[in-house]
Write a protein that holds these residues in place. Structure first.
Motif, short mmCIF file in Angstrom:
data_model
loop_
_atom_site.label_atom_id
_atom_site.label_comp_id
_atom_site.label_asym_id
_atom_site.label_seq_id
_atom_site.Cartn_x
_atom_site.Cartn_y
_atom_site.Cartn_z
N VAL A 1 -76.29 86.51 22.67
CA VAL A 1 -75.12 85.64 22.47
C VAL A 1 -74.84 84.83 23.73
O VAL A 1 -74.46 83.64 23.67
CB VAL A 1 -73.90 86.48 22.06
CG1 VAL A 1 -72.63 85.63 22.08
CG2 VAL A 1 -74.11 87.11 20.70
N GLN A 2 -75.03 85.45 24.86
CA GLN A 2 -74.76 84.78 26.13
C GLN A 2 -75.56 83.48 26.26
O GLN A 2 -75.09 82.49 26.83
CB GLN A 2 -75.12 85.73 27.28
CG GLN A 2 -74.83 85.21 28.66
CD GLN A 2 -75.28 86.18 29.73
OE1 GLN A 2 -75.59 87.34 29.45
NE2 GLN A 2 -75.33 85.71 30.97
N LYS A 3 -76.74 83.43 25.70
CA LYS A 3 -77.60 82.25 25.77
C LYS A 3 -77.21 81.18 24.75
O LYS A 3 -77.52 80.00 24.94
CB LYS A 3 -79.06 82.65 25.54
CG LYS A 3 -79.61 83.61 26.57
CD LYS A 3 -81.01 84.05 26.21
CE LYS A 3 -81.55 85.06 27.20
NZ LYS A 3 -82.92 85.52 26.82
N LEU B 1 -73.91 86.12 12.31
CA LEU B 1 -74.19 85.16 13.37
C LEU B 1 -75.48 84.38 13.10
O LEU B 1 -75.68 83.29 13.64
CB LEU B 1 -74.30 85.87 14.72
CG LEU B 1 -73.01 86.05 15.53
CD1 LEU B 1 -73.33 86.71 16.86
CD2 LEU B 1 -72.30 84.73 15.74
N ASP B 2 -76.35 84.96 12.27
CA ASP B 2 -77.63 84.30 11.97
C ASP B 2 -77.44 82.96 11.26
O ASP B 2 -78.29 82.07 11.38
CB ASP B 2 -78.51 85.22 11.12
CG ASP B 2 -78.90 86.50 11.84
OD1 ASP B 2 -78.85 86.50 13.08
OD2 ASP B 2 -79.26 87.48 11.17
N THR B 3 -76.35 82.82 10.53
CA THR B 3 -76.12 81.60 9.75
C THR B 3 -74.95 80.77 10.27
O THR B 3 -74.61 79.74 9.68
CB THR B 3 -75.86 81.96 8.28
OG1 THR B 3 -74.75 82.87 8.19
CG2 THR B 3 -77.09 82.62 7.66
N ALA B 4 -74.33 81.20 11.36
CA ALA B 4 -73.19 80.46 11.91
C ALA B 4 -73.67 79.23 12.66
O ALA B 4 -74.66 79.27 13.41
CB ALA B 4 -72.38 81.36 12.84
N ALA B 5 -72.96 78.12 12.47
CA ALA B 5 -73.31 76.87 13.16
C ALA B 5 -72.95 76.98 14.63
O ALA B 5 -71.93 77.58 15.00
CB ALA B 5 -72.57 75.70 12.51
N LYS B 6 -73.81 76.41 15.48
CA LYS B 6 -73.57 76.45 16.92
C LYS B 6 -72.26 75.73 17.26
O LYS B 6 -71.90 74.74 16.66
CB LYS B 6 -74.73 75.77 17.66
CG LYS B 6 -76.09 76.42 17.43
CD LYS B 6 -76.16 77.81 17.99
CE LYS B 6 -77.58 78.36 17.94
NZ LYS B 6 -78.09 78.53 16.56
N GLY B 7 -71.56 76.27 18.24
CA GLY B 7 -70.30 75.67 18.63
C GLY B 7 -69.14 76.59 18.32
O GLY B 7 -69.25 77.83 18.42
#
Length: 221
Positions: free
Chosen positions: A91-93, A149-155
């Motif tokens: 997640v940090q990345k 989290l695998d399908t969550a949009a970045k941001g």
């Protein structure tokens, strides 16, 4: 002769006229059972009901408990440390929010330090971590929680989903420590470690809740 002829009919007549007398005078027939006297019990000493076998139906045996051993507890907290460190490094990345990235970094660092303490604990006391149903359930629960989290949009969506997942995981960990681990732990050093983990988890939970509120106040992008 005349006396004999007149006396025989008289005897028969008396027998016919008084059947109760005749029956009373006759001896009982040995082939017929004598009926019991009216009102008398047929069995004055009836057998009592059989008692339950105390060997097969004990009344003082306690039900088995699901109390965990120190070895089982140790394996679960090491599982939590491992999965927390691995997940938060990833997640940090990926996280975009500066505060979220820092939180993930601290979570990974704290989990790594906890695993180091826990490894030293089972080496020092020759405790071999032991698998259990709770350990399996903990792994499955964390995997399932982090799956979205695998399908969550970045941001903002990713960051918010991550923080929500962490709040759920931290809450579950606190509940497990309080209800399962602390009542069962025997080794004083293990109890100390559980208290250390609990303090850190509680602090992380408060921080995660604060970050969640801040993220939700931001406009969606």
């Amino acid at each position: 002769m005349s006396f004999t002829k007149t006396s025989l009919p008289l005897t028969v007549a008396l027998a016919l006229a008084l059947p109760g007398v005749a029956a009373a005078d006759m001896p009982p027939d040995p082939s017929q059972p004598t009926p019991p006297t009216s009102g008398a019990p047929t069995n004055p000493n009836p057998p009592t009901s059989p008692t339950h076998n105390t060997d097969t139906n004990p009344t003082n045996v306690q039900a088995p408990t699901d109390k965990m051993t120190d070895e089982e507890i140790l394996m679960v907290i090491e599982t939590i440390s491992d999965k927390t460190a691995d997940h938060n490094r990833k997640v940090q990345k990926t996280a975009k929010n500066r505060r979220v990235k820092k939180f993930a970094e601290n979570r990974a660092k704290n989990a790594k330090a906890a695993k180091k303490r826990q490894t030293a604990l089972h080496v020092r006391h020759k405790l071999k971590p032991k698998p259990s149903q709770i350990d399996t359930a903990t792994r499955d629960s964390m995997d399932q929680t982090y799956k979205d989290l695998d399908t969550a949009a970045k941001g903002n969506e990713y960051d918010t989903t991550y923080i929500d997942d962490e709040i759920q995981t931290l809450t579950n960990t606190l509940d497990t420590i309080d209800r399962k681990f602390m009542p069962a732990a025997n080794l004083p050093e293990l109890r100390d470690e559980l208290n250390t983990v609990r303090t850190q988890v509680d602090s992380d939970l408060r921080e995660a809740e604060s970050i969640r509120d801040a993220l939700r106040s931001q406009p969606a992008v």
